[in-house]
Design a protein around this motif. Structure first.
Motif, PDB file in Angstrom:
ATOM      1  N   MET A   1      -0.321 -10.989  -2.684  1.00  8.11           N
ATOM      2  CA  MET A   1      -1.686 -10.213  -2.013  1.00  8.11           C
ATOM      3  C   MET A   1      -2.680 -11.044  -1.489  1.00  8.11           C
ATOM      4  SD  MET A   1      -0.650  -7.147  -2.717  1.00  8.11           S
ATOM      5  CE  MET A   1      -0.028  -6.149  -3.837  1.00  8.11           C
ATOM      6  N   ARG A   2      -3.019 -10.661  -0.371  1.00  2.00           N
ATOM      7  CA  ARG A   2      -4.127 -11.334   0.286  1.00  2.00           C
ATOM      8  C   ARG A   2      -5.563 -11.145  -0.215  1.00  2.00           C
ATOM      9  NH1 ARG A   2      -7.892  -8.271   3.175  1.00  2.00           N
ATOM     10  NH2 ARG A   2      -7.271  -6.348   3.838  1.00  2.00           N
ATOM     11  N   GLY A   3      -6.548 -12.092   0.102  1.00  2.00           N
ATOM     12  CA  GLY A   3      -7.563 -11.753  -0.404  1.00  2.00           C
ATOM     13  C   GLY A   3      -8.479 -10.729   0.368  1.00  2.00           C
ATOM     14  N   LYS A   4      -9.546 -10.418  -0.057  1.00  2.00           N
ATOM     15  CA  LYS A   4     -10.354  -9.349   0.315  1.00  2.00           C
ATOM     16  C   LYS A   4     -11.670  -9.621   0.983  1.00  2.00           C
ATOM     17  CE  LYS A   4      -6.950  -7.153  -1.690  1.00  2.00           C
ATOM     18  NZ  LYS A   4      -6.354  -8.211  -2.554  1.00  2.00           N
ATOM     19  N   LEU A   5     -12.169  -9.067   2.084  1.00  2.00           N
ATOM     20  CA  LEU A   5     -13.367  -9.482   2.633  1.00  2.00           C
ATOM     21  C   LEU A   5     -14.395  -8.321   2.118  1.00  2.00           C
ATOM     22  CD1 LEU A   5     -14.938 -11.276   4.413  1.00  2.00           C
ATOM     23  CD2 LEU A   5     -14.236  -9.894   6.271  1.00  2.00           C
ATOM     24  N   ILE A   6     -15.507  -8.848   1.367  1.00  2.00           N
ATOM     25  CA  ILE A   6     -16.404  -7.772   0.826  1.00  2.00           C
ATOM     26  C   ILE A   6     -17.779  -8.233   1.497  1.00  2.00           C
ATOM     27  CG2 ILE A   6     -17.578  -6.919  -1.199  1.00  2.00           C
ATOM     28  CD1 ILE A   6     -14.976  -7.315  -2.470  1.00  2.00           C
ATOM     29  N   LYS A 197     -12.137  -0.275  -6.076  1.00  2.00           N
ATOM     30  CA  LYS A 197     -11.686   0.729  -5.310  1.00  2.00           C
ATOM     31  C   LYS A 197     -11.067   0.360  -4.110  1.00  2.00           C
ATOM     32  CE  LYS A 197     -12.088   5.452  -3.833  1.00  2.00           C
ATOM     33  NZ  LYS A 197     -13.101   6.719  -3.582  1.00  2.00           N
ATOM     34  N   ALA A 198     -11.917  -0.497  -3.242  1.00  2.00           N
ATOM     35  CA  ALA A 198     -11.567  -1.078  -2.143  1.00  2.00           C
ATOM     36  C   ALA A 198     -10.349  -2.153  -2.152  1.00  2.00           C
ATOM     37  CB  ALA A 198     -12.669  -2.041  -1.476  1.00  2.00           C
ATOM     38  N   ILE A 199     -10.404  -2.895  -3.253  1.00  2.00           N
ATOM     39  CA  ILE A 199      -9.388  -3.938  -3.389  1.00  2.00           C
ATOM     40  C   ILE A 199      -7.940  -3.355  -3.779  1.00  2.00           C
ATOM     41  CG2 ILE A 199      -8.593  -5.757  -5.360  1.00  2.00           C
ATOM     42  CD1 ILE A 199     -11.549  -6.546  -5.476  1.00  2.00           C
ATOM     43  N   GLU A 200      -8.034  -2.325  -4.875  1.00  2.00           N
ATOM     44  CA  GLU A 200      -6.783  -1.435  -5.011  1.00  2.00           C
ATOM     45  C   GLU A 200      -6.273  -0.835  -4.065  1.00  2.00           C
ATOM     46  OE1 GLU A 200      -8.413   1.095  -8.086  1.00  2.00           O
ATOM     47  OE2 GLU A 200      -8.610  -0.651  -9.715  1.00  2.00           O
ATOM     48  N   ARG A 201      -7.296  -0.273  -3.032  1.00  2.00           N
ATOM     49  CA  ARG A 201      -6.633   0.510  -1.812  1.00  2.00           C
ATOM     50  C   ARG A 201      -5.978  -0.685  -1.111  1.00  2.00           C
ATOM     51  NH1 ARG A 201      -8.925   0.666   3.096  1.00  2.00           N
ATOM     52  NH2 ARG A 201     -11.033  -0.183   2.258  1.00  2.00           N
ATOM     53  N   VAL A 202      -6.680  -1.813  -0.566  1.00  2.00           N
ATOM     54  CA  VAL A 202      -5.937  -2.638   0.259  1.00  2.00           C
ATOM     55  C   VAL A 202      -4.491  -3.005  -0.441  1.00  2.00           C
ATOM     56  CG1 VAL A 202      -5.890  -4.983   1.102  1.00  2.00           C
ATOM     57  CG2 VAL A 202      -7.939  -3.583   1.125  1.00  2.00           C
ATOM     58  N   ASP A 203      -4.569  -3.312  -1.711  1.00  2.45           N
ATOM     59  CA  ASP A 203      -3.249  -3.839  -2.506  1.00  2.45           C
ATOM     60  C   ASP A 203      -2.068  -2.724  -2.305  1.00  2.45           C
ATOM     61  OD1 ASP A 203      -4.203  -6.405  -2.725  1.00  2.45           O
ATOM     62  OD2 ASP A 203      -4.799  -5.775  -4.846  1.00  2.45           O
ATOM     63  N   ALA A 204      -2.572  -1.467  -2.590  1.00  2.00           N
ATOM     64  CA  ALA A 204      -1.837  -0.105  -2.596  1.00  2.00           C
ATOM     65  C   ALA A 204      -0.917  -0.197  -1.207  1.00  2.00           C
ATOM     66  CB  ALA A 204      -2.458   1.050  -3.184  1.00  2.00           C
ATOM     67  N   GLU A 205      -1.830  -0.206  -0.185  1.00  2.00           N
ATOM     68  CA  GLU A 205      -1.268  -0.019   1.040  1.00  2.00           C
ATOM     69  C   GLU A 205      -0.809  -1.048   1.805  1.00  2.00           C
ATOM     70  OE1 GLU A 205      -4.163   2.460   3.031  1.00  2.00           O
ATOM     71  OE2 GLU A 205      -4.610   3.749   1.366  1.00  2.00           O
ATOM     72  N   ASN A 206      -1.011  -2.321   1.076  1.00  5.69           N
ATOM     73  CA  ASN A 206      -0.664  -3.473   1.894  1.00  5.69           C
ATOM     74  C   ASN A 206      -1.192  -3.725   3.233  1.00  5.69           C
ATOM     75  OD1 ASN A 206       0.742  -5.776   1.917  1.00  5.69           O
ATOM     76  ND2 ASN A 206       2.570  -5.162   3.169  1.00  5.69           N
ATOM     77  N   LEU A 207      -2.565  -3.517   3.114  1.00  4.08           N
ATOM     78  CA  LEU A 207      -3.400  -3.324   4.381  1.00  4.08           C
ATOM     79  C   LEU A 207      -3.665  -4.905   5.071  1.00  4.08           C
ATOM     80  CD1 LEU A 207      -6.240  -0.733   3.676  1.00  4.08           C
ATOM     81  CD2 LEU A 207      -3.838  -0.351   5.089  1.00  4.08           C
ATOM     82  N   PRO A 208      -3.406  -5.097   6.332  1.00  2.42           N
ATOM     83  CA  PRO A 208      -3.751  -6.423   6.605  1.00  2.42           C
ATOM     84  C   PRO A 208      -5.038  -6.415   6.990  1.00  2.42           C
ATOM     85  CG  PRO A 208      -2.848  -4.936   8.690  1.00  2.42           C
ATOM     86  CD  PRO A 208      -2.729  -4.204   7.311  1.00  2.42           C
ATOM     87  N   LEU A 209      -5.753  -7.570   7.234  1.00  3.72           N
ATOM     88  CA  LEU A 209      -7.105  -7.845   7.620  1.00  3.72           C
ATOM     89  C   LEU A 209      -7.278  -7.193   9.029  1.00  3.72           C
ATOM     90  CD1 LEU A 209      -9.912  -9.393   7.018  1.00  3.72           C
ATOM     91  CD2 LEU A 209      -9.123 -11.090   7.758  1.00  3.72           C
ATOM     92  N   GLY A 210      -8.428  -6.473   8.999  1.00  6.97           N
ATOM     93  CA  GLY A 210      -8.777  -6.064  10.394  1.00  6.97           C
ATOM     94  C   GLY A 210      -9.709  -6.930  11.056  1.00  6.97           C
ATOM     95  N   PHE A 211      -9.936  -6.344  12.539  1.00  8.78           N
ATOM     96  CA  PHE A 211     -10.864  -7.065  13.122  1.00  8.78           C
ATOM     97  C   PHE A 211     -11.917  -6.222  13.819  1.00  8.78           C
ATOM     98  CE2 PHE A 211      -7.151  -9.583  12.851  1.00  8.78           C
ATOM     99  CZ  PHE A 211      -7.729 -11.181  12.527  1.00  8.78           C
ATOM    100  N   VAL A 212     -13.105  -6.415  14.169  1.00 14.71           N
ATOM    101  CA  VAL A 212     -14.070  -5.783  14.571  1.00 14.71           C
ATOM    102  C   VAL A 212     -13.591  -5.288  15.958  1.00 14.71           C
ATOM    103  CG1 VAL A 212     -16.527  -5.581  15.463  1.00 14.71           C
ATOM    104  CG2 VAL A 212     -15.849  -6.898  13.443  1.00 14.71           C
ATOM    105  N   GLN A 213     -13.716  -4.136  16.209  1.00 14.34           N
ATOM    106  CA  GLN A 213     -13.207  -3.305  17.499  1.00 14.34           C
ATOM    107  C   GLN A 213     -14.359  -3.010  18.499  1.00 14.34           C
ATOM    108  OE1 GLN A 213      -9.895  -3.361  18.242  1.00 14.34           O
ATOM    109  NE2 GLN A 213      -9.636  -4.658  16.383  1.00 14.34           N
ATOM    110  N   PRO A 214     -13.976  -2.958  19.650  1.00  4.82           N
ATOM    111  CA  PRO A 214     -15.116  -2.428  20.600  1.00  4.82           C
ATOM    112  C   PRO A 214     -15.523  -0.913  20.175  1.00  4.82           C
ATOM    113  CG  PRO A 214     -13.439  -3.511  21.868  1.00  4.82           C
ATOM    114  CD  PRO A 214     -12.938  -3.510  20.396  1.00  4.82           C
ATOM    115  N   TRP A 215     -16.571  -0.499  20.286  1.00  2.00           N
ATOM    116  CA  TRP A 215     -17.235   0.960  20.216  1.00  2.00           C
ATOM    117  C   TRP A 215     -16.369   1.578  21.446  1.00  2.00           C
ATOM    118  CZ3 TRP A 215     -23.128   0.295  18.506  1.00  2.00           C
ATOM    119  CH2 TRP A 215     -23.012   0.579  17.335  1.00  2.00           C
TER     120      TRP A 215
END
Length: 215
Positions: A1-6, A197-215
């Motif tokens: 599992m990847r680390g999380k960004l909090i 809750k955020a850590i569990e969500r990322v792990d359960a859904e295997n979410l990649p690290l996101g990046f700031v998107q344009p508005w």
């Protein structure tokens, strides 16, 4: 599992630094590898320029100092990404949210919230931003402001308004607002609940690290 960004955000005297440290300790006790960062990072050459500005030892044009704050975040990106890829959770005390609202709060007509956010596009996007919300009355009970450039009531009032705009923007799902007016232990309990809750969500859904998107 990847680390999380909090990320922790909030007004001055909301208890961000204390709750950051407590979350770091809690997660380490649970077996997580954790790195704790704070922006601005005053240890770098860019950070030293920011430090001199905040302490009133130098002056910078508004756009210039905003870009220096942004560059200070960008220079940390390679190490943040490397840590997360190897399973280390990164907890940050203030991130680009603060950078945007504090710059926009100066009422410079050519530096609004939208302009301030553009240099942040492409930064690693937090899995969760924990916003510690404190009323002006509760903040006043915690003592006066410090001596740095942004530590005054007028600036803080405007920053509060702009944080509200940022939370109601397209990134509202990244925010978890917590009442920081309670005891240290009460706030810590709420922070830990949101973080787990955020850590569990990322792990359960295997979410990649996101990046700031344009508005």
């Amino acid at each position: 599992m990847r680390g999380k960004l909090i990320v922790f955000e909030g007004l001055d005297r909301a208890g961000k630094s204390t709750q950051c440290e407590r979350l770091v300790e809690s997660l380490r006790n649970e077996g997580h590898q954790v790195r704790h960062l704070k922006f601005p990072d005053r240890s770098t050459p860019i950070g030293q320029m920011i430090n001199n500005y905040l302490k009133g030892q130098s002056e910078q044009e508004d756009h210039v100092i905003h870009l220096l704050f942004s560059a200070n975040r960008w220079e940390a990106v390679p190490s943040i990404q490397a840590d997360i890829e190897t399973g280390i959770t990164v907890i940050i005390d203030r991130y680009y949210y603060s950078g945007c609202v504090y710059s926009a709060a100066k009422n410079n007509p050519t530096l609004d919230l939208n302009w301030a956010r553009h240099p942040e596009e492409g930064l690693p996007r937090p899995d969760i931003c924990i916003f510690l919300d404190i009323s002006p009355a509760d903040a006043a009970k915690r003592g006066g402001f410090g001596g740095e450039k942004y530590e005054n009531q007028q600036m803080q009032d405007h920053v509060r308004q702009l944080f509200g705009q940022l939370r109601s923007s397209s990134e509202k799902d990244d925010f978890a607002k917590i009442d920081a007016g309670g005891s240290l232990d009460e706030v810590q309990r709420d922070v830990l609940q949101v973080a787990m809750k955020a850590i569990e969500r990322v792990d359960a859904e295997n979410l990649p690290l996101g990046f700031v998107q344009p508005w």
